[in-house]
Scaffold this motif. Structure first.
Motif, mmCIF file in Angstrom:
data_model
loop_
_atom_site.group_PDB
_atom_site.id
_atom_site.type_symbol
_atom_site.label_atom_id
_atom_site.label_comp_id
_atom_site.label_asym_id
_atom_site.label_seq_id
_atom_site.Cartn_x
_atom_site.Cartn_y
_atom_site.Cartn_z
ATOM 1 N N LEU A 731 -5.090 3.243 -2.490
ATOM 2 C CA LEU A 731 -5.532 2.111 -1.208
ATOM 3 C C LEU A 731 -6.490 2.606 -0.460
ATOM 4 N N TRP A 732 -7.816 1.969 -0.575
ATOM 5 C CA TRP A 732 -8.819 2.622 0.390
ATOM 6 C C TRP A 732 -9.203 1.641 1.388
ATOM 7 N N SER A 733 -9.805 2.344 2.504
ATOM 8 C CA SER A 733 -10.641 1.454 3.378
ATOM 9 C C SER A 733 -12.111 1.073 2.866
ATOM 10 N N VAL A 734 -12.847 0.236 3.326
ATOM 11 C CA VAL A 734 -14.130 -0.141 2.884
ATOM 12 C C VAL A 734 -15.064 1.077 3.432
ATOM 13 N N ASN A 735 -14.445 1.729 4.623
ATOM 14 C CA ASN A 735 -15.310 2.760 5.130
ATOM 15 C C ASN A 735 -14.898 4.141 4.264
ATOM 16 N N GLY A 736 -14.466 4.296 3.497
ATOM 17 C CA GLY A 736 -14.153 5.313 2.516
ATOM 18 C C GLY A 736 -12.909 6.378 2.818
ATOM 19 N N SER A 737 -11.817 5.774 3.669
ATOM 20 C CA SER A 737 -11.055 6.504 3.926
ATOM 21 C C SER A 737 -9.795 6.189 2.745
ATOM 22 N N LEU A 738 -9.063 7.251 2.025
ATOM 23 C CA LEU A 738 -7.835 7.227 1.306
ATOM 24 C C LEU A 738 -6.668 6.789 2.117
ATOM 25 N N LEU A 739 -6.147 5.718 2.084
ATOM 26 C CA LEU A 739 -4.919 5.331 2.895
ATOM 27 C C LEU A 739 -3.807 5.483 2.351
ATOM 28 N N ARG A 740 -3.502 5.249 1.011
ATOM 29 C CA ARG A 740 -2.200 5.268 0.303
ATOM 30 C C ARG A 740 -2.569 5.769 -1.250
ATOM 31 N N ARG A 741 -1.492 6.652 -1.581
ATOM 32 C CA ARG A 741 -1.650 6.670 -3.287
ATOM 33 C C ARG A 741 -0.167 6.710 -3.891
ATOM 34 N N MET A 742 -0.161 6.129 -5.109
ATOM 35 C CA MET A 742 1.228 5.673 -5.719
ATOM 36 C C MET A 742 1.021 6.302 -7.138
ATOM 37 N N GLU A 743 1.802 7.081 -7.450
ATOM 38 C CA GLU A 743 1.820 7.799 -9.109
ATOM 39 C C GLU A 743 2.640 7.156 -9.944
ATOM 40 N N GLY A 744 2.337 7.254 -11.254
ATOM 41 C CA GLY A 744 3.137 6.872 -12.295
ATOM 42 C C GLY A 744 3.554 5.234 -12.480
ATOM 43 N N LEU A 745 2.392 4.512 -12.041
ATOM 44 C CA LEU A 745 2.412 3.005 -12.487
ATOM 45 C C LEU A 745 2.264 2.742 -14.043
ATOM 46 N N GLY A 746 1.586 3.390 -14.722
ATOM 47 C CA GLY A 746 1.476 3.231 -16.217
ATOM 48 C C GLY A 746 0.119 2.487 -16.293
ATOM 49 N N ASP A 747 0.181 1.626 -17.407
ATOM 50 C CA ASP A 747 -0.936 0.981 -17.992
ATOM 51 C C ASP A 747 -0.930 -0.314 -17.064
ATOM 52 N N VAL A 748 -1.849 -0.512 -16.145
ATOM 53 C CA VAL A 748 -2.213 -1.460 -15.331
ATOM 54 C C VAL A 748 -3.064 -2.549 -16.134
#
Length: 837
Positions: A731-748
């Motif tokens: 999850l990113w902001s339009v101004n370039g900040s990484l807000l959240r990250r989730m691992e292991g979702l697999g094939d989206v």
């Protein structure tokens, strides 16, 4: 804002003509007839290319008002454009060069709306909004008569994108003819959008810092570790003005008010300062330009004393409750721009007293967990909460309505200095120069009330309808998410090709398959065969064999566009890619039920190579190609296409499709793309990067280095970007900040966003599972096992007669449905109970 419903006032037609031809004896006749007089306007005739039939219609001295700079100059209105020649910046002289670089031209065929404005409480200005450039705030030195003359002439000229115009520029009259209040009451638009529209109609403008849009404080708890937005105790009392929330302070102010018995009633006031003024705006926005420079200028070349700066949310709220001179409300940015809370430019604001440290980023409430983005997200959700929805009309009465002024304002403890009110004083009739300048300085620096939209005669602003009486989103609360079920309707006829796109119009669900065959289903909310809905195949249509030859497998894509007949009966147009000629094609569905073939409308070849991805929003279509190019196109809106092409790299068109911009931000093939007309951005993924472009201009904004191959991308209405890679969800902001990250979702396989501004829930199809995540935290709320991999997700559009559904397009060609069967019956029971009561 919806257009005014008037038969008269249509934008003129023809070759820049209209009913407003100058005649001998008119004030402007000499401008056309006397060639010597036209030498005065050589800056316009020589600096710009004029049309053969272009003529001068009107000339006036104006002030173009900006947030940080206002410039006086000459305005020329012709039958094709508005020209402006700057002469003097207010406050200091500016050398006039006469070059085209200093002069400006705005084309009439790019105007989309015009609103009346005040300047120093004089109703002598307009704000003109364009399709391709920023809006222009223009004050006429000749006063209200000159402003109205300009507007009258403009109404009779050729403004094709301005379909209807009100005869009047008076805000209350314009507001009375619009249907936005009804849209808000029926929850068709959000609280945020409604407040923005009220501000716009009431004369508030981002171009005039003395009349900046005003928003309310909605929360009252800025000290707790957690916050429950379903608890009424965490909210501010919206029935009272900010100055009346603390009874002890109010008692002191009332005592002072009653001590003014010797004053004229028109000059008595309860609050000496205002809830919105240049100082208030700069207080909140000081960390971002141009407001930083403006704040320094306001303080004589330096920052204000650190202890008086905006450094702590809780302290600011407390000050608004206790300080006898602090009654400020909020600005819109506090609900949508996290960067105003961050000292990203590292300005040296100074050190607080009592060893409390440097002023840097704004200190946030504990429940924000140290994140400005989380604070803005929660503040925005609070604004859209049920408590605020049921009480916001009371605050509107105070700011825009009948409690703004007069006896009702006194009863509501909502009375400000008389120079805050429109019409309270005629500045031009003050003969003493020093007194007039003092009055103007007070108006410009100490706050102005918006134009009154509802008077005592109009009565109270209507209350918002209960949620149970309105159409609501499927993903509207965590409690409702818990009640969702997935259904796999039986007896579906499919040829095994995966689903590319879905659309529902009326009672017809259309399913587009990879072989470009479309299955038509009858879809009804009436339950059947142990399902809370009815789904039955009624037929198929498709494209002709001559054009359905596909070049490569898994490179066929489709999306539906807004359209149809406007009554929810005819299907919207369909866009398809993946043909042998590498073109993007638009189709219309057959008008008769017996029709078996789609009608080809347009075929546009705008990429060199295949088109792996496409998306649409409003009239905009964006495509990404193997040629590393992102194309921005317009569908069936030639006036907008013409306005946006300008001098940019675009202009290809065929039928109803026209390319307006070509974007070159990628170095690899573009694999996925999304667009949002609300925020005006295009986001696209290629390789391990995400690129952001501006929708209107195609300008490159930034590149997000996600570090992994991007497979799917979505952007919501506040500029937050959801990126799925092969290994993670980011999850990113339009101004370039990484807000959240989730691992292991697999094939989206697909992503859909939902909730207010599409910023509350993320629906992710991964493998044979569908997962529902909370937007801000990426916490898993619920998951469903599916019979096959979902590759397409579609939320049915707003409709008061039925509930919302999530339709799943599966890889094997079937569809699934997610809904809340109990919610529909609960709404029916509540409505019946309310009817009997």
């Amino acid at each position: 804002v919806e257009e005014v419903d008037e038969e008269e006032g249509e934008g003129g037609g023809g070759d820049g003509g209209g009913e407003d031809e100058p005649k001998e004896g008119d004030d402007d006749f000499y401008l056309v007839q006397n060639e010597d007089s036209r030498d005065e306007f050589a800056w316009a005739t020589q600096g710009f290319k004029w049309e053969k039939k272009e003529r001068v219609v009107m000339v006036s001295e104006v002030i173009v008002v900006g947030p940080s700079v206002s410039v006086r100059g000459n305005m020329l209105l012709t039958n094709y454009a508005i020209y402006f020649h700057p002469e003097k910046q207010l406050g200091k002289d500016v050398e006039t060069t006469g070059s085209a670089g200093d002069d400006v031209r705005w084309m009439l065929d790019r105007i989309v709306s015009v609103y009346g404005r005040r300047y120093i409480l004089r109703p002598q200005a307009v704000e003109i909004f364009f399709a391709n450039v920023n809006e222009v705030f223009m004050s006429f030195e000749g006063g209200v008569k000159m402003r109205d003359k300009f507007y009258s002439k403009l109404r009779n000229l050729n403004c094709p994108m301005l379909k209807t115009m009100s005869k009047s520029l008076v805000p209350r009259q314009v507001f009375s003819k619009l249907k936005i209040t009804d849209l808000w009451r029926r929850r068709k638009i959000s609280n945020f959008e409604y407040l923005m529209r009220l501000n716009l109609l009431a004369g508030r403008s981002f171009n005039d810092i003395t009349q900046y849009p005003v928003f309310p404080w909605v929360l009252a708890d800025y000290t707790s570790d957690t916050i429950d937005l379903s608890d009424p105790a965490v909210y501010r009392d919206l029935t009272k003005p900010i100055g009346a929330l603390n009874q002890d302070r109010l008692d002191g102010l009332l005592e002072r008010f009653h001590d003014m018995d010797g004053f004229d009633e028109n000059y008595k006031f309860l609050y000496g300062s205002h809830y919105s003024s240049p100082g208030v705006v700069l207080h909140y926005l000081i960390r971002q330009e141009p407001f930083t420079t403006m704040a320094i200028s306001l303080q004589g070349g330096r920052f204000d004393v650190p202890d008086r700066l905006f450094f702590d949310i809780a302290s600011s709220w407390k000050c608004c409750q206790t300080n006898s001179g602090d009654f400020k409300e909020m600005v819109p940015e506090m609900f949508c721009v996290p960067e105003v809370l961050l000292n990203t430019n590292k300005f040296p604001f100074g050190t607080l007293q009592d060893n409390r440290g440097q002023v840097d980023d704004v200190i946030l409430p504990p429940w924000a967990k140290g994140s400005a983005h989380e604070f803005i997200r929660v503040n925005r959700l609070a604004l859209e909460s049920e408590y605020v929805s049921q009480h916001l009309h009371s605050w509107i009465d105070l700011i825009f309505g009948y409690k703004q002024r007069g006896p009702d304002a006194i009863k509501a403890n909502n009375l400000f200095h008389n120079l805050s009110y429109e019409g309270a004083v005629d500045i031009d009739k003050i003969e003493d120069v020093m007194e007039r300048k003092a009055a103007e300085a007070h108006i410009q620096n100490f706050g102005q009330c918006p134009s009154q939209l509802l008077t005592r005669k109009d009565g109270r602003h209507p209350k918002r309808a209960p949620a149970t009486e309105c159409w609501t989103q499927l993903f509207s609360s965590n409690e409702r998410v818990e009640g969702l079920n997935v259904y796999n309707p039986p007896n579906q006829t499919t040829n095994g090709t995966k689903v590319l796109a879905l659309s529902i119009v009326g009672e017809t669900l259309r399913v587009v398959h990879e072989d470009f065959q479309i299955s038509n289903y009858f879809f009804s909310p009436q339950g059947k065969d142990n399902l809370p809905f009815t789904l039955k195949l009624t037929g198929k249509v498709g494209v002709t064999e001559a054009v359905s030859r596909v070049s490569l497998e898994n490179r066929c894509h489709a999306c539906f566009l807004p359209g149809g007949d406007g009554d929810g009966v005819e299907a919207p147009p369909l866009l398809l890619t993946g043909f042998w000629d590498e073109a993007i094609k638009s189709y219309q569905f057959p008008s008769s039920k017996s029709g078996k073939t789609l009608h080809l409308e347009s075929s546009l070849k705008a990429h060199r190579g295949t088109i792996p991805c496409l998306a649409s929003s409003s009239s905009y279509v964006v495509t990404g190609g193997d040629d590393c190019i992102v194309n921005i196109s317009i569908y069936d809106y030639p006036q907008l296409a013409k306005a946006l092409v300008g001098d940019g790299d675009g202009g290809r068109e065929n039928g109803k499709l026209a390319v307006t911009r070509r974007c070159y931000g990628h170095c690899t093939a573009v694999s996925c793309i999304d667009v949002c007309a609300v925020t005006g951005v295009v986001v696209s993924g290629g390789g391990d990067n995400v690129v952001v472009h501006k929708l209107l201009t195609g300008q490159f904004v930034r590149k997000l280095e996600v570090g992994e191959e991007v497979v799917c991308i979505k952007v919501n209405e506040v500029g937050e970007i959801v990126v799925a890679t092969k290994d993670s969800l980011q999850l990113w902001s339009v101004n370039g900040s990484l807000l959240r990250r989730m691992e292991g979702l697999g094939d989206v396989g697909a992503i859909e966003l939902s909730g207010v501004f599409k910023s509350q829930y993320i629906v992710v199809a991964t493998g044979n599972w569908l997962k529902i995540l909370a937007f801000g935290t990426l916490h898993l709320l619920k998951e469903f096992e599916l019979p096959a991999r979902a590759v397409c997700l579609y939320l049915t559009p707003p409709d008061n007669s039925v509930d919302q559904y999530l339709i799943l397009g599966l890889e094997d060609g079937r569809v699934g449905v997610i809904c809340d069967p109990s919610h529909r019956f609960k709404c029916m029971d509540d409505a019946l109970q309310a009817w009997f009561e």
